[in-house]
Motif scaffolding. Sequence first.
Motif: not given
Length: 322
Positions: A180-187, A230-233, A256-266
């Motif tokens: 699984p690829v981990k992505n950074t979810f950002l707010r 996602f952080k880049e966006h 900032s949170m790490e996620t392996e999915g599309n971040g929808k739940d965050l």
Amino acid sequence: MRLCAGSGAVSIEWPGRLSVQCFLRDCILGKGSSGNFPGNQLTLLSREPPGLSRFPGEVKLEDVNAPRNIKRYLEGTREALPPNIEFVITLQIEEPKVTVDLQVTMPHSYPYVALQLFARSPELDRQQQLLLNNSLTSYIGTFDPGELCVCAAIQWLQDNSASYFLNRKLEHEPSAHAKPVKNTFLRMWIYSHHIYQQDLRKKILEVGKRLDVTGFCMTGKPGIICVEGFKEHCEEFWHTIRYPNWKHISCKHTESMETEGNGKDLRLFHSFEELLLEAHGDYGLRNDYHMNLGQFLEFLKKHKSEHVFQILFGIESKSSDS
């Protein structure tokens, strides 16, 4: 070539044969021709370049009035310095059959100040898009100050972008050992002294929807923006809305949170929308009125974000019924 503004194509011409296409002169003349004409964007835009039909792709101006404002500034009929030119060039890549959008922000002192370039395609995943832009930035970094490089950037994308699409295809083939690829979810929580202008409000909403982020923009005084994804966006959203000259704006808080999915739940928000609340104060010509912060606090509570109220305003939140 087709020039577009907003959602549809338009045809634009002004007296003296000044055209929107003037800002593309370096795309036509190419690298190494900077010594033939003045060295800044405003004077470049005042002249008609030859061979415009040779320019590939579709060009979409972010602000269709920008060339007219520049012409007025150069003629002395406009005192305020016009905004930087921002446009998107859509390129057709032959193999594979895909499109690439090159977003260009041209500073006033270009070509002596570097361009802001960003390439994207719906056919690229985030990792390949990041690699593509890193390579493009490295290539443009080899140019000396004063050299024109938009045409070179376009040619580079046409010659080199195909490999990033092919690599994506290989990476997405099924594998029993795929991790699984981990992505950074950002707010991001952004504070502005005020948000009034219709053009600015429209730009914020358009950028938010284009980058597939969620959140809101509260207009009025103060102006508050929340953007999540996602952080880049999110970082591209932040760069785009404040560039080139939005001074009274700052990012007050990030989550900032790490996620392996599309971040929808965050996500705390389902879309990116404008938030309109009641206001009080002077409704005169200055539009100097303040938004109802009590209503805003209730809005934050509904979206599990009450904690940012003190961060944004420096005061503790209080329940409306206390």
